[in-house]
Design a protein around this motif. Sequence first.
Motif, PDB file in Angstrom:
ATOM      1  N   LEU A   8       0.824  -1.208   0.000  1.00 54.88           N
ATOM      2  CA  LEU A   8       0.000   0.000   0.000  1.00 54.88           C
ATOM      3  C   LEU A   8       0.856   1.255   0.000  1.00 54.88           C
ATOM      4  N   ARG A  18      -4.582   1.765  -2.108  1.00 58.96           N
ATOM      5  CA  ARG A  18      -4.200   0.560  -2.855  1.00 58.96           C
ATOM      6  C   ARG A  18      -4.560   0.780  -4.319  1.00 58.96           C
ATOM      7  N   TYR A  97      -7.695  -2.770   6.475  1.00 56.44           N
ATOM      8  CA  TYR A  97      -7.100  -2.863   5.144  1.00 56.44           C
ATOM      9  C   TYR A  97      -7.899  -3.763   4.198  1.00 56.44           C
TER      10      TYR A  97
END
Length: 129
Positions: A8, A18, A97
């Motif tokens: 990332l 991302r 995430y």
Amino acid sequence: MSKVPADLKYVSSHEWLRVEADGTVTIGITDHAQQALGDLVFVEVPAVGRKVAANEACAVVESVKAASDVYAPIAGEVVAANDALGGNPEILNSDPYGAGWMWKLKPANAADIGKLLDAAGYEAYLKTL
């Protein structure tokens, strides 16, 4: 210690980005940010179609401790929003995430992504806090 995935990009205001295969980018808040905020009770994501400038406050996360703006790491147009967070803000705490992504953006200038911090740069920044 906060998780900082190597694939990332990051900004010092604790958002991650991302790059997806179709050229869009997915954005959320970092593990460090969700830990600092504590248990989240409210999330507001930007509307699809909204054009945002780099560093513009365009989302809000609220915990029992504080409310915090979430900033766009780069300029572009919002092409998707994670509406699931509205009813389940705790997803950001458990999976910042993954399922806790906040919005997807079509970059105004893809070259801007290269100006963001990589994982090592973000980890080094966290050590200064």
